[in-house]
Design a protein around this motif. Structure first.
Motif, short mmCIF file in Angstrom:
data_model
loop_
_atom_site.label_atom_id
_atom_site.label_comp_id
_atom_site.label_asym_id
_atom_site.label_seq_id
_atom_site.Cartn_x
_atom_site.Cartn_y
_atom_site.Cartn_z
N ARG A 64 0.84 -1.21 0.00
CA ARG A 64 0.00 0.00 0.00
C ARG A 64 0.87 1.26 0.00
N ARG A 65 1.84 1.31 0.89
CA ARG A 65 2.69 2.50 0.99
C ARG A 65 3.51 2.71 -0.29
N ALA A 66 4.01 1.63 -0.87
CA ALA A 66 4.79 1.75 -2.11
C ALA A 66 3.91 2.25 -3.25
N PHE A 67 2.68 1.74 -3.32
CA PHE A 67 1.77 2.19 -4.37
C PHE A 67 1.51 3.68 -4.27
N TRP A 68 1.10 4.14 -3.08
CA TRP A 68 0.77 5.56 -2.93
C TRP A 68 2.00 6.44 -3.10
N ALA A 69 3.17 5.97 -2.69
CA ALA A 69 4.40 6.75 -2.90
C ALA A 69 4.63 6.95 -4.40
N GLY A 70 4.40 5.90 -5.19
CA GLY A 70 4.54 6.02 -6.63
C GLY A 70 3.53 6.98 -7.24
N VAL A 71 2.29 6.87 -6.81
CA VAL A 71 1.24 7.75 -7.32
C VAL A 71 1.54 9.20 -6.96
N PHE A 72 1.89 9.44 -5.68
CA PHE A 72 2.12 10.81 -5.23
C PHE A 72 3.40 11.43 -5.80
N SER A 73 4.29 10.62 -6.39
CA SER A 73 5.48 11.17 -7.02
C SER A 73 5.27 11.38 -8.53
N ASP A 74 4.07 11.07 -9.01
CA ASP A 74 3.73 11.22 -10.43
C ASP A 74 3.25 12.65 -10.70
N PRO A 75 3.96 13.42 -11.51
CA PRO A 75 3.56 14.80 -11.77
C PRO A 75 2.15 14.92 -12.38
N ASP A 76 1.77 13.98 -13.24
CA ASP A 76 0.43 14.03 -13.84
C ASP A 76 -0.65 13.85 -12.77
N PHE A 77 -0.43 12.90 -11.86
CA PHE A 77 -1.41 12.70 -10.79
C PHE A 77 -1.47 13.91 -9.88
N MET A 78 -0.34 14.47 -9.54
CA MET A 78 -0.32 15.62 -8.63
C MET A 78 -0.96 16.85 -9.27
N ALA A 79 -0.84 17.02 -10.58
CA ALA A 79 -1.53 18.12 -11.26
C ALA A 79 -3.03 17.91 -11.18
N PHE A 80 -3.49 16.66 -11.38
CA PHE A 80 -4.90 16.33 -11.23
C PHE A 80 -5.36 16.59 -9.80
N ALA A 81 -4.59 16.13 -8.82
CA ALA A 81 -4.97 16.30 -7.41
C ALA A 81 -5.11 17.77 -7.05
N GLY A 82 -4.27 18.61 -7.60
CA GLY A 82 -4.37 20.04 -7.34
C GLY A 82 -5.67 20.64 -7.83
N LYS A 83 -6.22 20.08 -8.89
CA LYS A 83 -7.51 20.54 -9.42
C LYS A 83 -8.68 19.92 -8.66
N LEU A 84 -8.48 18.69 -8.16
CA LEU A 84 -9.55 17.98 -7.46
C LEU A 84 -9.80 18.54 -6.06
N ARG A 85 -8.75 18.80 -5.32
CA ARG A 85 -8.88 19.17 -3.91
C ARG A 85 -9.83 20.32 -3.63
N PRO A 86 -9.85 21.39 -4.43
CA PRO A 86 -10.80 22.48 -4.14
C PRO A 86 -12.27 22.09 -4.31
N LEU A 87 -12.53 20.95 -4.96
CA LEU A 87 -13.89 20.49 -5.18
C LEU A 87 -14.40 19.59 -4.05
N LEU A 88 -13.51 19.26 -3.11
CA LEU A 88 -13.85 18.33 -2.02
C LEU A 88 -14.06 19.07 -0.71
N GLN A 89 -14.97 18.55 0.10
CA GLN A 89 -15.19 19.06 1.45
C GLN A 89 -14.33 18.32 2.46
N SER A 90 -14.21 16.99 2.27
CA SER A 90 -13.44 16.17 3.21
C SER A 90 -13.11 14.84 2.56
N GLN A 91 -12.21 14.12 3.22
CA GLN A 91 -11.79 12.79 2.78
C GLN A 91 -11.69 11.90 4.00
#
Length: 105
Positions: A64-91
């Motif tokens: 699990r930790r290795a998977f998320w580390a890979g995802v969170f180091s991906d510039p494409d995913f992090m660009a997406f996450a930056g657009k997603l976060r303002p649309l969320l109230q909580s996680q």
């Protein structure tokens, strides 16, 4: 023993269509580059109308930790996450183990 991660994102009312479009066009293409651990994405039909729920299956916590580390180091995913976060109230994240009876997925 496999572990399952249940992630629930509470979406700002009126923003679900934008979240769905963002996932389809940017989020899923970024995630699809990584090892497939996803069991499914779900949206509520009755009750939790503004929730995006996803379930992931991992071999163990190290997987699990290795998977998320890979995802969170991906510039494409992090660009997406930056657009997603303002649309969320909580996680909310929950880690679960399969019960010792019934089907195993």
């Amino acid at each position: 023993m496999a572990i399952y991660e249940l992630r629930t994102y509470n979406v700002t009312v009126g923003k679900m269509a934008e979240v769905v479009s963002l996932y389809k066009n940017e989020g899923w293409p970024a995630l699809a580059k990584h090892p497939q651990k996803l069991m499914g994405y779900f949206t509520g039909d009755i009750g939790a109308l503004n929730q995006l729920i996803h379930v992931w299956k991992f071999d163990d916590d190290a997987d699990r930790r290795a998977f998320w580390a890979g995802v969170f180091s991906d510039p494409d995913f992090m660009a997406f996450a930056g657009k997603l976060r303002p649309l969320l109230q909580s996680q909310e994240n929950k880690l679960m183990l399969a019960a010792p009876w019934g089907p195993t997925l």
